[in-house]
Scaffold this active site. Structure first.
Site, PDB file in Angstrom:
ATOM      1  N   GLU A   1      11.478  10.549  21.750  1.00 41.61           N
ATOM      2  CA  GLU A   1      10.151  10.605  21.129  1.00 41.61           C
ATOM      3  C   GLU A   1       9.520  11.989  21.302  1.00 41.61           C
ATOM      4  OE1 GLU A   1       8.869   8.672  19.082  1.00 41.61           O
ATOM      5  OE2 GLU A   1      10.109   6.891  19.292  1.00 41.61           O
TER       6      GLU A   1
ATOM      7  N   TYR B   1       0.514   8.639  21.740  1.00 42.67           N
ATOM      8  CA  TYR B   1       1.581   8.092  20.898  1.00 42.67           C
ATOM      9  C   TYR B   1       2.845   7.809  21.716  1.00 42.67           C
ATOM     10  CZ  TYR B   1       5.669   7.807  18.106  1.00 42.67           C
ATOM     11  OH  TYR B   1       6.867   7.374  17.622  1.00 42.67           O
TER      12      TYR B   1
ATOM     13  N   ASP C   1       2.834   6.678  14.401  1.00 42.19           N
ATOM     14  CA  ASP C   1       3.246   8.060  14.124  1.00 42.19           C
ATOM     15  C   ASP C   1       2.955   8.343  12.642  1.00 42.19           C
ATOM     16  OD1 ASP C   1       5.210   6.783  12.684  1.00 42.19           O
ATOM     17  OD2 ASP C   1       6.890   7.711  13.736  1.00 42.19           O
TER      18      ASP C   1
ATOM     19  N   CYS D   1       9.092   3.315   2.448  1.00 46.19           N
ATOM     20  CA  CYS D   1       7.720   3.714   2.125  1.00 46.19           C
ATOM     21  C   CYS D   1       7.589   5.217   2.351  1.00 46.19           C
ATOM     22  CB  CYS D   1       6.733   2.933   2.994  1.00 46.19           C
ATOM     23  SG  CYS D   1       5.039   3.076   2.407  1.00 46.19           S
TER      24      CYS D   1
ATOM     25  N   CYS E   1       8.906   0.801  -3.617  1.00 49.78           N
ATOM     26  CA  CYS E   1       8.196  -0.482  -3.479  1.00 49.78           C
ATOM     27  C   CYS E   1       9.058  -1.646  -3.951  1.00 49.78           C
ATOM     28  CB  CYS E   1       6.890  -0.452  -4.263  1.00 49.78           C
ATOM     29  SG  CYS E   1       5.807   0.906  -3.767  1.00 49.78           S
TER      30      CYS E   1
ATOM     31  N   CYS F   1      10.831  -3.168  -1.115  1.00 49.18           N
ATOM     32  CA  CYS F   1      10.052  -3.228   0.128  1.00 49.18           C
ATOM     33  C   CYS F   1       9.788  -4.680   0.552  1.00 49.18           C
ATOM     34  CB  CYS F   1       8.721  -2.502  -0.057  1.00 49.18           C
ATOM     35  SG  CYS F   1       7.683  -2.591   1.423  1.00 49.18           S
TER      36      CYS F   1
ATOM     37  N   CYS G   1       1.022  -5.779   0.013  1.00 49.77           N
ATOM     38  CA  CYS G   1       0.597  -4.374   0.031  1.00 49.77           C
ATOM     39  C   CYS G   1      -0.507  -4.135  -1.003  1.00 49.77           C
ATOM     40  CB  CYS G   1       1.795  -3.460  -0.269  1.00 49.77           C
ATOM     41  SG  CYS G   1       1.328  -1.728  -0.327  1.00 49.77           S
TER      42      CYS G   1
END
Ligand code: SF4
Length: 352
Positions: free
Chosen positions: A46, A127, A145, A197, A204, A207, A213
């Site tokens: 990370e 984070y 993030d 995304c 989409c 998705c 959404c």
């Protein structure tokens, strides 16, 4: 564990079902349904992934865990070795914080397993604390993030511009973060943002969250998240000095704090984010321009002129003497130079 503010388990249910089939296989990950990876691997990855792509991080991650397989090994590492191993990844304050954090964790005897405990470690931001708590320890933590920010802004059709909309995005992310499988959920959101995304041309049609959404329903997915206009970056001019003797080049160690702090580097004329370099050579001689490196830093762009001295006077004092060394030119790629100086060195070597 953070109290749940969730009102919607079904988004997580759909997303986790998708993740079980489509999770990215990454060296710091455990596949869905298997025991979580060691906190050391989650934390290291990370930190490396901040502002850096997965493709760029993978070879660095492999080298780091081969050389320093756990946090105790990294805590004992020589700081200069870690800085050199980090060279090329950029944002070098991350490497300095990495060492400080590893030493604090080694003193504690291991990583804390709560978000608050992780947050108290040196250099470990909100984070990263949330990501390690969720992924390594399964704690419910809201992990946001840039990828997750985009997904959430679209799911909830948040049209206010970033960065001002961050608190609203985080609050919405909180409402869909499940109590169980928090680590998988965080990674699923990251994967959805990275592979479906996407910033441009979100896919989409494939998705798993399309039916819930709001940006998709409103036909505004590709326009979100809205970003406040960026200020133009200043443009700086500086010089780096290539001082050669017997097949070796003079390298200095930059001051520990500040830009590229602690890194081995070519001597330069003091340029920084706020001002140009002074252009004054370290000693008198017939200096000439060997080439110009264009480099973009986070807060400014730099034109770095690489200067060579054709007729250096013998016995001149060297810049940064006492904190420098002559380094073999044929092994310059092993010096761990940050990218801007590595580019300059390539220009010099090509012209030799
Ligand atoms: Fe993103 Fe489209 Fe999925 Fe909405 S439907 S989350 S905009 S990929």
């Amino acid at each position: 564990m953070q109290a749940s503010a969730q009102t919607d388990q079904s988004t997580a249910f759909d997303l986790l079902a998708w993740y079980d089939r489509h999770a990215r296989r990454l060296p710091w990950r455990s596949p869905p349904g298997t025991p979580p990876p060691a906190a050391y691997r989650v934390w290291l990855s990370e930190v490396m992934l901040q502002q850096t792509t997965v493709a760029a991080v993978q070879p660095y991650f492999a080298r780091f865990v081969a050389r320093w397989p756990d946090v105790a090994a990294l805590a004992q590492a020589d700081e200069a070795d870690v800085m050199a191993a980090w060279a090329g990844l950029g944002y070098y304050s991350r490497a300095r914080n990495l060492i400080a954090c590893a030493r604090a964790v080694a003193t504690l005897g291991g990583f804390p397993d709560t978000e608050a405990g992780l947050r108290a470690l040196p250099g470990l931001g909100a984070y990263t604390a949330a990501a390690v708590a969720a992924i390594a320890f399964g704690a419910r933590a809201v992990v946001v993030d840039a990828n997750v920010e985009r997904v959430v802004a679209r799911l909830f059709a948040i049209t206010a511009p970033l960065p001002g909309s961050r608190p609203a995005i985080r609050a919405c992310a909180d409402t869909i973060t499940p109590d169980a499988r928090a680590g998988d959920f965080a990674q699923a959101m990251m994967d959805l943002g990275a592979t479906v995304c996407t910033a441009r041309n979100p896919r989409c049609i494939i998705c798993p969250l399309r039916g819930r959404c709001r940006a998709y329903a409103d036909g505004i997915a590709a326009s979100l998240p809205v970003k406040a206009a960026k200020k133009a970056k200043p443009h700086r001019i500086g010089h780096a000095w290539w001082i050669e003797r017997d097949g070796k080049v003079w390298l200095v160690r930059r001051a520990g704090k500040g830009m590229l702090g602690g890194m081995r580097a070519l001597p330069d004329d003091g340029w920084n984010a706020r001002s140009d370099g002074d252009g004054v050579p370290p000693f008198a001689g017939a200096w000439r321009v060997a080439g110009v490196v264009r480099h973009g830093f986070t807060h400014f762009d730099l034109d770095l002129q690489l200067m060579l001295c054709d007729h250096a006077e013998m016995g001149q004092s060297l810049p940064g003497e006492g904190a420098g060394e002559f380094w073999p030119i044929d092994a310059i790629e092993l010096a761990g130079l940050p990218t801007v100086f590595a580019k300059a060195a390539r220009i010099a070597v090509a012209g030799l």
